[in-house]
Design a protein around this motif. Structure first.
Motif, PDB file in Angstrom:
ATOM      1  N   GLU A 187       0.738  -1.423   0.164  1.00  0.00           N
ATOM      2  CA  GLU A 187      -0.001  -0.443   0.007  1.00  0.00           C
ATOM      3  C   GLU A 187       1.272   0.832  -0.057  1.00  0.00           C
ATOM      4  OE1 GLU A 187      -2.962   0.182   3.416  1.00  0.00           O
ATOM      5  OE2 GLU A 187      -3.639  -2.103   3.037  1.00  0.00           O
ATOM      6  N   ARG A 188       0.547   2.114  -0.494  1.00  0.00           N
ATOM      7  CA  ARG A 188       1.546   3.345  -0.124  1.00  0.00           C
ATOM      8  C   ARG A 188       0.915   3.557   0.899  1.00  0.00           C
ATOM      9  NH1 ARG A 188       2.231   7.250  -4.250  1.00  0.00           N
ATOM     10  NH2 ARG A 188       2.663   9.350  -3.131  1.00  0.00           N
ATOM     11  N   PRO A 189       2.282   4.611   1.353  1.00  0.00           N
ATOM     12  CA  PRO A 189       2.242   4.477   2.513  1.00  0.00           C
ATOM     13  C   PRO A 189       2.155   5.965   3.088  1.00  0.00           C
ATOM     14  CG  PRO A 189       4.236   4.371   1.934  1.00  0.00           C
ATOM     15  CD  PRO A 189       3.820   4.664   0.814  1.00  0.00           C
ATOM     16  N   GLN A 190       1.352   6.271   4.538  1.00  0.00           N
ATOM     17  CA  GLN A 190       0.408   7.457   4.847  1.00  0.00           C
ATOM     18  C   GLN A 190       1.158   8.493   5.131  1.00  0.00           C
ATOM     19  OE1 GLN A 190      -3.005   7.570   4.461  1.00  0.00           O
ATOM     20  NE2 GLN A 190      -2.454   5.885   2.753  1.00  0.00           N
ATOM     21  N   CYS A 191       2.464   8.309   6.104  1.00  0.00           N
ATOM     22  CA  CYS A 191       3.670   8.727   6.579  1.00  0.00           C
ATOM     23  C   CYS A 191       4.999   8.465   6.175  1.00  0.00           C
ATOM     24  CB  CYS A 191       3.377   9.306   8.518  1.00  0.00           C
ATOM     25  SG  CYS A 191       1.148   9.473   9.085  1.00  0.00           S
ATOM     26  N   VAL A 192       5.970   9.486   6.373  1.00  0.00           N
ATOM     27  CA  VAL A 192       7.134   8.824   5.892  1.00  0.00           C
ATOM     28  C   VAL A 192       7.962  10.585   6.077  1.00  0.00           C
ATOM     29  CG1 VAL A 192       8.991   8.948   3.724  1.00  0.00           C
ATOM     30  CG2 VAL A 192       6.582   7.913   3.455  1.00  0.00           C
ATOM     31  N   VAL A 193       8.387   9.695   6.965  1.00  0.00           N
ATOM     32  CA  VAL A 193       9.769  10.836   7.364  1.00  0.00           C
ATOM     33  C   VAL A 193      10.881  10.043   6.658  1.00  0.00           C
ATOM     34  CG1 VAL A 193      11.188  11.362   9.931  1.00  0.00           C
ATOM     35  CG2 VAL A 193       8.764  11.499   9.795  1.00  0.00           C
ATOM     36  N   VAL A 194      11.807  11.333   6.457  1.00  0.00           N
ATOM     37  CA  VAL A 194      12.622  10.779   6.172  1.00  0.00           C
ATOM     38  C   VAL A 194      14.419  11.396   6.517  1.00  0.00           C
ATOM     39  CG1 VAL A 194      14.101  11.095   3.652  1.00  0.00           C
ATOM     40  CG2 VAL A 194      12.174  10.710   3.435  1.00  0.00           C
ATOM     41  N   LEU A 195      15.936  10.617   6.670  1.00  0.00           N
ATOM     42  CA  LEU A 195      16.704  10.685   7.256  1.00  0.00           C
ATOM     43  C   LEU A 195      17.951  11.693   6.718  1.00  0.00           C
ATOM     44  CD1 LEU A 195      15.685   9.379  10.013  1.00  0.00           C
ATOM     45  CD2 LEU A 195      15.377  11.438  10.244  1.00  0.00           C
ATOM     46  N   ASP A 196      17.907  11.520   5.631  1.00  0.00           N
ATOM     47  CA  ASP A 196      18.973  11.742   4.531  1.00  0.00           C
ATOM     48  C   ASP A 196      18.602  11.754   2.897  1.00  0.00           C
ATOM     49  OD1 ASP A 196      21.935  11.369   3.563  1.00  0.00           O
ATOM     50  OD2 ASP A 196      22.186   9.771   4.272  1.00  0.00           O
ATOM     51  N   THR A 197      19.701  13.013   2.378  1.00  0.00           N
ATOM     52  CA  THR A 197      18.738  13.870   1.269  1.00  0.00           C
ATOM     53  C   THR A 197      18.953  13.336   0.807  1.00  0.00           C
ATOM     54  OG1 THR A 197      20.284  15.827   2.640  1.00  0.00           O
ATOM     55  CG2 THR A 197      19.865  15.898   0.178  1.00  0.00           C
ATOM     56  N   SER A 220       5.373  12.704  -0.759  1.00  0.00           N
ATOM     57  CA  SER A 220       5.707  13.778   0.289  1.00  0.00           C
ATOM     58  C   SER A 220       5.936  13.537   1.115  1.00  0.00           C
ATOM     59  CB  SER A 220       5.039  14.779   0.044  1.00  0.00           C
ATOM     60  OG  SER A 220       4.368  15.374  -1.249  1.00  0.00           O
ATOM     61  N   PRO A 221       7.192  13.723   2.066  1.00  0.00           N
ATOM     62  CA  PRO A 221       7.480  12.911   3.607  1.00  0.00           C
ATOM     63  C   PRO A 221       7.043  14.754   4.796  1.00  0.00           C
ATOM     64  CG  PRO A 221       9.433  14.061   2.880  1.00  0.00           C
ATOM     65  CD  PRO A 221       8.005  13.897   1.553  1.00  0.00           C
ATOM     66  N   VAL A 222       6.418  13.750   5.259  1.00  0.00           N
ATOM     67  CA  VAL A 222       6.042  14.606   6.661  1.00  0.00           C
ATOM     68  C   VAL A 222       6.772  15.660   7.491  1.00  0.00           C
ATOM     69  CG1 VAL A 222       3.866  14.021   6.446  1.00  0.00           C
ATOM     70  CG2 VAL A 222       5.343  12.713   8.547  1.00  0.00           C
ATOM     71  N   GLY A 223       7.946  14.652   7.249  1.00  0.00           N
ATOM     72  CA  GLY A 223       9.172  14.937   8.080  1.00  0.00           C
ATOM     73  C   GLY A 223      10.267  14.304   7.321  1.00  0.00           C
ATOM     74  N   ALA A 224      11.745  15.560   7.814  1.00  0.00           N
ATOM     75  CA  ALA A 224      13.086  14.969   7.164  1.00  0.00           C
ATOM     76  C   ALA A 224      13.712  15.887   8.010  1.00  0.00           C
ATOM     77  CB  ALA A 224      12.703  15.796   5.665  1.00  0.00           C
ATOM     78  N   ILE A 225      14.835  15.909   7.444  1.00  0.00           N
ATOM     79  CA  ILE A 225      16.620  16.434   7.574  1.00  0.00           C
ATOM     80  C   ILE A 225      16.971  17.638   7.328  1.00  0.00           C
ATOM     81  CG2 ILE A 225      16.926  14.993   9.992  1.00  0.00           C
ATOM     82  CD1 ILE A 225      19.020  14.219   8.158  1.00  0.00           C
ATOM     83  N   PRO A 226      17.122  19.067   6.558  1.00  0.00           N
ATOM     84  CA  PRO A 226      17.931  19.234   6.171  1.00  0.00           C
ATOM     85  C   PRO A 226      19.381  18.922   5.051  1.00  0.00           C
ATOM     86  CG  PRO A 226      17.499  20.797   7.300  1.00  0.00           C
ATOM     87  CD  PRO A 226      17.078  19.378   7.891  1.00  0.00           C
ATOM     88  N   ALA A 227      20.156  18.826   4.396  1.00  0.00           N
ATOM     89  CA  ALA A 227      20.964  18.988   3.405  1.00  0.00           C
ATOM     90  C   ALA A 227      22.010  18.697   4.623  1.00  0.00           C
ATOM     91  CB  ALA A 227      21.719  19.628   2.548  1.00  0.00           C
ATOM     92  N   HIS A 228      23.001  17.401   4.729  1.00  0.00           N
ATOM     93  CA  HIS A 228      23.745  17.603   5.771  1.00  0.00           C
ATOM     94  C   HIS A 228      24.832  18.109   5.591  1.00  0.00           C
ATOM     95  CE1 HIS A 228      25.619  14.702   1.979  1.00  0.00           C
ATOM     96  NE2 HIS A 228      26.350  14.813   2.678  1.00  0.00           N
TER      97      HIS A 228
END
Length: 75
Positions: A5-15, A27-35
């Motif tokens: 299934e398509r993920p509902q909430c995605v958080v990404v921890l690397d560029t 479209s991630p709900v959370g992420a970190i800026p470029a390292h």
């Protein structure tokens, strides 16, 4: 690997993964800026796709905490 299934909430921890997730149309709900950046925002080429994303930390914070924490083996 297939995700059924398509993920509902995605958080990404690397560029690099952020680029990949956006290319997949997620479209991630959370992420970190470029390292490589001290900025609290996303790189210009990712800003449109991350408008609704919350900054959840910085790459340096994640690196320090993961390197100072003892690794646990799975139980």
């Amino acid at each position: 690997m297939t995700i059924p299934e398509r993920p509902q909430c995605v958080v990404v921890l690397d560029t690099a993964e952020l680029d990949s997730v956006i290319l997949l149309g997620i479209s991630p709900v959370g992420a970190i800026p470029a390292h490589m950046s001290d900025a609290a925002e996303f790189p210009p080429h990712l800003q449109r796709a991350t408008r609704a994303s919350t900054v959840v930390g910085r790459h340096q914070q994640r690196s320090r905490s993961s390197s100072s924490s003892p690794r646990r083996s799975p139980t």
